[in-house]
Design a protein around this motif. Sequence first.
Motif, mmCIF file in Angstrom:
data_model
loop_
_atom_site.group_PDB
_atom_site.id
_atom_site.type_symbol
_atom_site.label_atom_id
_atom_site.label_comp_id
_atom_site.label_asym_id
_atom_site.label_seq_id
_atom_site.Cartn_x
_atom_site.Cartn_y
_atom_site.Cartn_z
ATOM 1 N N UNK A 108 8.266 -54.899 -9.037
ATOM 2 C CA UNK A 108 9.500 -55.304 -7.511
ATOM 3 C C UNK A 108 8.009 -55.842 -6.036
ATOM 4 N N UNK A 109 8.764 -57.046 -5.648
ATOM 5 C CA UNK A 109 7.756 -57.331 -4.425
ATOM 6 C C UNK A 109 7.205 -56.209 -3.861
ATOM 7 N N UNK A 110 5.848 -56.234 -3.639
ATOM 8 C CA UNK A 110 5.471 -55.271 -2.016
ATOM 9 C C UNK A 110 6.145 -55.520 -0.926
ATOM 10 N N UNK A 111 6.477 -54.393 -0.022
ATOM 11 C CA UNK A 111 7.110 -54.650 1.552
ATOM 12 C C UNK A 111 5.739 -55.233 2.387
ATOM 13 N N UNK A 112 6.392 -55.994 3.208
ATOM 14 C CA UNK A 112 5.522 -56.952 4.376
ATOM 15 C C UNK A 112 5.559 -56.216 5.409
ATOM 16 N N UNK A 113 4.806 -55.036 5.633
ATOM 17 C CA UNK A 113 4.610 -53.769 6.565
ATOM 18 C C UNK A 113 4.087 -52.286 6.358
ATOM 19 N N UNK A 114 3.826 -51.711 6.827
ATOM 20 C CA UNK A 114 3.255 -50.002 7.165
ATOM 21 C C UNK A 114 4.069 -49.218 6.626
ATOM 22 N N UNK A 115 4.353 -48.523 6.114
ATOM 23 C CA UNK A 115 4.825 -46.911 5.726
ATOM 24 C C UNK A 115 4.205 -46.055 6.943
ATOM 25 N N UNK A 116 5.039 -45.223 7.830
ATOM 26 C CA UNK A 116 3.470 -44.221 8.590
ATOM 27 C C UNK A 116 4.690 -43.439 8.895
ATOM 28 N N UNK A 117 3.505 -42.180 8.334
ATOM 29 C CA UNK A 117 4.305 -41.121 9.191
ATOM 30 C C UNK A 117 3.516 -40.411 10.081
ATOM 31 N N UNK A 118 4.814 -39.958 11.068
ATOM 32 C CA UNK A 118 4.779 -39.878 12.765
ATOM 33 C C UNK A 118 4.788 -38.078 13.434
ATOM 34 N N UNK A 119 4.071 -37.698 13.267
ATOM 35 C CA UNK A 119 3.931 -36.185 13.347
ATOM 36 C C UNK A 119 4.553 -35.957 15.753
#
Length: 187
Positions: free
Chosen positions: A81-92
Amino acid sequence: MRRVIVVLAALALTACAAFRPKVENGQFAVLPGQGAALIAVTMTTFDPDTAQAGVVINGVGGNTSVLAQQLTDYIRAPGDEPDGKGRLFLISLPPGDYRITEAYGSWMQEIGGWRYREYVNVPRNDPFHVDAGRVVYLGQMNVNLNYRPDAQTSDTRVRDLNHAQVLWGVTDTSNIDFRPLSGPGKP
């Protein structure tokens, strides 16, 4: 010249490490008395070199915003699968009720030799709740920066959990509550 390249490489590695959330015993480590939100911010754009997109979160912890860059950020997808164009965030975040109030983005324009940044804002109304000691998975917010800017939500947990496992070492998802954002989210 070699010294400059070494310094730049070290800075790049340090920057990558700064975006890596803390993981303990295969789980996202949540600060005592806090919770967290896990959200993927992606974008669709004609300008992959300068485009960026983000969301604004409002709630008991005040306003928080996150920003992804098209050129440098990606979300590792499984298999072919193609990678997502962006970022995965974990926000406290402190426990409580929150709302995504805006998705936004920008890119560089050039007209007559003048360069400037073009901005778009898409009002949103996406409520969610954060519990102490838990991570709430919100899914993906894709910000479309082409022609008629908009922002759409979707459940991309297979891709996002692959990213969390492969790049961050998350192997235990028992402290994640899967509550992807749904609906148009218009105010």
